[in-house]
Design a protein around this motif. Structure first.
Motif, PDB file in Angstrom:
ATOM      1  N   HIS A 151      55.300  83.073 -39.341  1.00 34.66           N
ATOM      2  CA  HIS A 151      55.334  82.365 -38.056  1.00 34.66           C
ATOM      3  C   HIS A 151      55.793  80.916 -38.228  1.00 34.66           C
ATOM      4  O   HIS A 151      55.435  80.054 -37.425  1.00 34.66           O
ATOM      5  CB  HIS A 151      53.943  82.388 -37.406  1.00 34.66           C
ATOM      6  CG  HIS A 151      53.439  83.757 -37.090  1.00 34.66           C
ATOM      7  ND1 HIS A 151      52.855  84.579 -38.036  1.00 34.66           N
ATOM      8  CD2 HIS A 151      53.453  84.466 -35.942  1.00 34.66           C
ATOM      9  CE1 HIS A 151      52.508  85.716 -37.482  1.00 34.66           C
ATOM     10  NE2 HIS A 151      52.868  85.690 -36.217  1.00 34.66           N
ATOM     11  N   LYS A 153      58.371  79.345 -37.564  1.00 31.36           N
ATOM     12  CA  LYS A 153      59.102  78.712 -36.459  1.00 31.36           C
ATOM     13  C   LYS A 153      58.179  78.322 -35.298  1.00 31.36           C
ATOM     14  O   LYS A 153      58.608  77.653 -34.373  1.00 31.36           O
ATOM     15  CB  LYS A 153      60.198  79.650 -35.960  1.00 31.36           C
ATOM     16  CG  LYS A 153      61.316  79.886 -36.972  1.00 31.36           C
ATOM     17  CD  LYS A 153      62.416  80.754 -36.416  1.00 31.36           C
ATOM     18  CE  LYS A 153      61.959  82.191 -36.246  1.00 31.36           C
ATOM     19  NZ  LYS A 153      63.049  83.082 -35.788  1.00 31.36           N
ATOM     20  N   GLU A 154      56.911  78.748 -35.366  1.00 21.80           N
ATOM     21  CA  GLU A 154      55.970  78.474 -34.281  1.00 21.80           C
ATOM     22  C   GLU A 154      55.085  77.273 -34.609  1.00 21.80           C
ATOM     23  O   GLU A 154      55.036  76.811 -35.750  1.00 21.80           O
ATOM     24  CB  GLU A 154      55.093  79.714 -34.043  1.00 21.80           C
ATOM     25  CG  GLU A 154      55.890  80.975 -33.735  1.00 21.80           C
ATOM     26  CD  GLU A 154      55.026  82.219 -33.733  1.00 21.80           C
ATOM     27  OE1 GLU A 154      53.779  82.086 -33.747  1.00 21.80           O
ATOM     28  OE2 GLU A 154      55.589  83.330 -33.744  1.00 21.80           O
ATOM     29  N   ARG A 155      54.380  76.800 -33.603  1.00 21.67           N
ATOM     30  CA  ARG A 155      53.389  75.747 -33.827  1.00 21.67           C
ATOM     31  C   ARG A 155      52.149  76.414 -34.411  1.00 21.67           C
ATOM     32  O   ARG A 155      51.617  77.374 -33.834  1.00 21.67           O
ATOM     33  CB  ARG A 155      53.060  75.036 -32.522  1.00 21.67           C
ATOM     34  CG  ARG A 155      52.079  73.886 -32.670  1.00 21.67           C
ATOM     35  CD  ARG A 155      51.919  73.107 -31.382  1.00 21.67           C
ATOM     36  NE  ARG A 155      50.967  72.027 -31.528  1.00 21.67           N
ATOM     37  CZ  ARG A 155      49.656  72.144 -31.284  1.00 21.67           C
ATOM     38  NH1 ARG A 155      49.163  73.307 -30.862  1.00 21.67           N
ATOM     39  NH2 ARG A 155      48.843  71.111 -31.455  1.00 21.67           N
ATOM     40  N   LYS A 192      57.702  73.854 -43.220  1.00 22.57           N
ATOM     41  CA  LYS A 192      58.696  73.653 -42.161  1.00 22.57           C
ATOM     42  C   LYS A 192      59.836  72.744 -42.648  1.00 22.57           C
ATOM     43  O   LYS A 192      61.012  72.971 -42.332  1.00 22.57           O
ATOM     44  CB  LYS A 192      58.036  73.048 -40.920  1.00 22.57           C
ATOM     45  CG  LYS A 192      57.191  74.043 -40.123  1.00 22.57           C
ATOM     46  CD  LYS A 192      56.570  73.369 -38.906  1.00 22.57           C
ATOM     47  CE  LYS A 192      55.750  74.354 -38.082  1.00 22.57           C
ATOM     48  NZ  LYS A 192      56.594  75.313 -37.348  1.00 22.57           N
ATOM     49  N   SER A 215      59.576  74.070 -33.975  1.00 20.71           N
ATOM     50  CA  SER A 215      58.444  73.680 -33.115  1.00 20.71           C
ATOM     51  C   SER A 215      57.855  72.310 -33.443  1.00 20.71           C
ATOM     52  O   SER A 215      56.634  72.112 -33.366  1.00 20.71           O
ATOM     53  CB  SER A 215      57.348  74.751 -33.173  1.00 20.71           C
ATOM     54  OG  SER A 215      57.814  75.975 -32.666  1.00 20.71           O
TER      55      SER A 215
END
Length: 261
Positions: A151, A153-155, A192, A215
């Motif tokens: 995940h 790419k997510e916060r 990230k 994100s």
């Protein structure tokens, strides 16, 4: 005749005597053995000289040595990507890849290429084995790393992960810091930034696109975080490291494939 027309003629021709390519499953099992640090399985493959076999291997060049070199480059690229996917440091993986591919320039026989191939895959495998021996973590921390990987790419927040695995935020924070050496939020940020570095090197995505893709709360926040981790701005990093101009869609597909970039 154009290459497209030549291909159509080739495709329509009788190729009953052409070699059938070996199943991709076999190749991926080998790549998986490398990325898992399974040195015994990789050594067995080398001893069997599977890389030398003609059966099931595509003909990329009419010249045997050139054909082997092409396959070497493809195999090295695949191993590099899969090892990155399994948490080998990106710069280490790319340096290894560059080093061994450059060595091909000095080789002129099939046996020399075979020897270099065996040395390359064993080197990658040994490094993955050493990494996995160091990376002994608890079930919760291992699960957190997997979640972050899937995940990226997510916060991602500590509260979110604690809820996901049914533990308190304070317990998860303490355990993560104890076993990994950095806070969970720092680990997420660093992962990230690793993705951002590859996007800056291999894609044409703008700073705002990369910030949104990963994100970050804003472009300025992304730039500030990147500079804090890497020691330079994203623009300066791109200017000094950019390698290939890929189409955005291709670069994002590659990102999804390795779970970072």
């Amino acid at each position: 005749m154009s290459y497209r027309e030549e291909w159509r003629l080739y495709e329509a021709s009788d190729r009953s005597d052409e070699l059938i390519h070996r199943p991709m499953t076999e190749e991926f099992l080998f790549y998986q053995a490398v990325s898992n640090g399974d040195i015994e399985a990789v050594k067995r493959n080398c001893e069997q000289e599977r890389f030398m076999e003609k059966e099931g291997v595509g003909q990329l060049s009419r010249n045997q040595v050139t054909n082997m070199k092409y396959h070497f480059v493809i195999g090295t690229a695949m191993i590099t990507r899969i090892c990155c996917q399994n948490d080998m440091e990106l710069e280490l993986a790319f340096r290894l890849s560059d080093f061994y591919i450059q060595k091909l320039d000095d080789l002129h026989t099939v046996q020399e290429i075979q020897n270099l191939h065996d040395e390359m895959v064993i080197d990658f495998t040994e490094k993955m084995r050493q990494q996995k021996q160091k990376d002994v973590t608890s079930k919760h921390i291992s699960a957190c790393k997997d979640y972050i990987y899937c995940h990226i790419k997510e916060r991602i927040t500590v509260e979110q992960l604690a809820l996901e695995y049914g533990v308190s935020t304070s317990y998860l924070s303490r355990l993560f810091k104890k076993e990994v050496g950095v806070s969970l939020s720092t680990y997420v940020r660093n992962k990230k930034i690793e993705v951002a570095k590859d996007l800056l090197k291999f894609s044409q995505d703008s700073m705002i696109d990369i910030a949104n893709h990963l994100s970050f709360s804003s472009q300025s926040h992304f730039i500030q975080q990147f500079k804090e981790v890497v020691g330079m701005t994203p623009k300066k990093y791109r200017d000094s490291h950019h390698r290939v101009k890929w189409d955005k869609t291709v670069s994002r597909n590659s990102t999804d494939m390795i779970g970072t970039n």
